[in-house]
Write an enzyme that holds these catalytic residues in place. Sequence first.
Site, PDB file in Angstrom:
ATOM      1  N   TRP A 275      16.298  47.785 -14.340  1.00 35.52           N
ATOM      2  CA  TRP A 275      14.864  48.279 -14.560  1.00 35.52           C
ATOM      3  C   TRP A 275      13.826  47.383 -14.828  1.00 35.52           C
ATOM      4  CZ3 TRP A 275      15.944  53.964 -16.889  1.00 35.52           C
ATOM      5  CH2 TRP A 275      16.688  54.564 -15.925  1.00 35.52           C
ATOM      6  N   LYS A 276      14.148  46.372 -15.439  1.00 31.31           N
ATOM      7  CA  LYS A 276      13.327  45.281 -15.912  1.00 31.31           C
ATOM      8  C   LYS A 276      12.387  46.100 -17.132  1.00 31.31           C
ATOM      9  CE  LYS A 276      13.827  42.726 -11.672  1.00 31.31           C
ATOM     10  NZ  LYS A 276      13.503  41.870 -10.576  1.00 31.31           N
TER      11      LYS A 276
ATOM     12  N   HIS B  32      18.992  35.713 -15.516  1.00 31.24           N
ATOM     13  CA  HIS B  32      18.269  36.275 -14.735  1.00 31.24           C
ATOM     14  C   HIS B  32      17.132  35.327 -14.338  1.00 31.24           C
ATOM     15  CE1 HIS B  32      15.402  38.685 -12.581  1.00 31.24           C
ATOM     16  NE2 HIS B  32      16.513  39.429 -12.269  1.00 31.24           N
TER      17      HIS B  32
ATOM     18  N   GLU C 260      13.934  35.792 -13.850  1.00 29.66           N
ATOM     19  CA  GLU C 260      12.586  35.925 -14.899  1.00 29.66           C
ATOM     20  C   GLU C 260      12.697  35.186 -16.110  1.00 29.66           C
ATOM     21  OE1 GLU C 260      12.574  40.031 -13.889  1.00 29.66           O
ATOM     22  OE2 GLU C 260      12.099  39.275 -11.730  1.00 29.66           O
TER      23      GLU C 260
ATOM     24  N   GLY D  99      11.658  41.002  -5.297  1.00 27.10           N
ATOM     25  CA  GLY D  99      10.381  41.303  -5.629  1.00 27.10           C
ATOM     26  C   GLY D  99       9.430  41.285  -4.230  1.00 27.10           C
TER      27      GLY D  99
ATOM     28  N   GLY E 246      16.435  45.762  -8.224  1.00 19.50           N
ATOM     29  CA  GLY E 246      15.029  45.553  -9.001  1.00 19.50           C
ATOM     30  C   GLY E 246      14.414  47.009  -8.783  1.00 19.50           C
ATOM     31  N   GLY E 247      13.421  46.743  -7.854  1.00 17.96           N
ATOM     32  CA  GLY E 247      12.314  47.790  -7.543  1.00 17.96           C
ATOM     33  C   GLY E 247      12.741  48.940  -7.051  1.00 17.96           C
TER      34      GLY E 247
END
Length: 243
Positions: free
Chosen positions: A10-11, A96, A98, A171, A225-226
């Site tokens: 879910w980040k 990850h 990010e 993403g 993710g999204g």
Amino acid sequence: MRKPVIAGNWKMHMTCSMAKAYIDSFLPLLRDDLIDRTIVLAPPFTALSTMSELIAGVSLELSSQNVHWEKKGAFTAEISPEMLLEHHVKYAIVGHSEPRKYFSESDEQINKRALSAQQNGLIPIVCVGETDQQREMGEAERVIRRQVEQGLEGILTSQLVVAYEPIWAIGTGKTCEAEEANRICSLIRKWVDFEDLIIQYGGSVKPDNIDQLMSMSDIDGVLVGGASLDPKSFARIANYQEI
Ligand code: 13P
């Protein structure tokens, strides 16, 4: 036999009340014969406590989005394995792209996080993947191999998930072709030298590409993710059927 792991990351999304609404709509959408796969959600730290109560008794596992290598101490903004275990967390995403990009996480730090996760009974989900520039320059395999070798040093391969997430596919809506993702996953399996290693693919996984991705020989799950933010689309992903 490798049991697929379907994980939603879910980040930095979802408050506790949003997580509750999500679980209320997600659970009824899951098929009731999903014993051949493990379904995991990785909410932000603040929602772990709520989530562990919401999914008690349900066959759904929790992951954290990171974990520190020390048990406690002056590490502002970090989280220890013990803090996660208190909320029945089973997996910990480390490395990850990010945090690698925004916080300059190194392979050495990622390795320390993964080792600490394992030593404390968590299963690390170690992410690796190349940038589009590295891919264009023909460097993808060399970069991923370095991330695998340095990130997994000393790691017990039976208590591990590796996620291949090409950064250019995260993403962006640009999924890596299933055959190419499979080729990289089979290289990772060869480098790690463990036939039963669980290897996920991540990067723009959606309801319309999940069945094809999961039909590949070396893809044993996905890190989403999204599309995991919408209970309907993540339920469709969790309910995948090989084609
Ligand atoms: P997207 O599915 O949004 O591309 O994100 C992938 C990812 O980073 C999962 O960890």
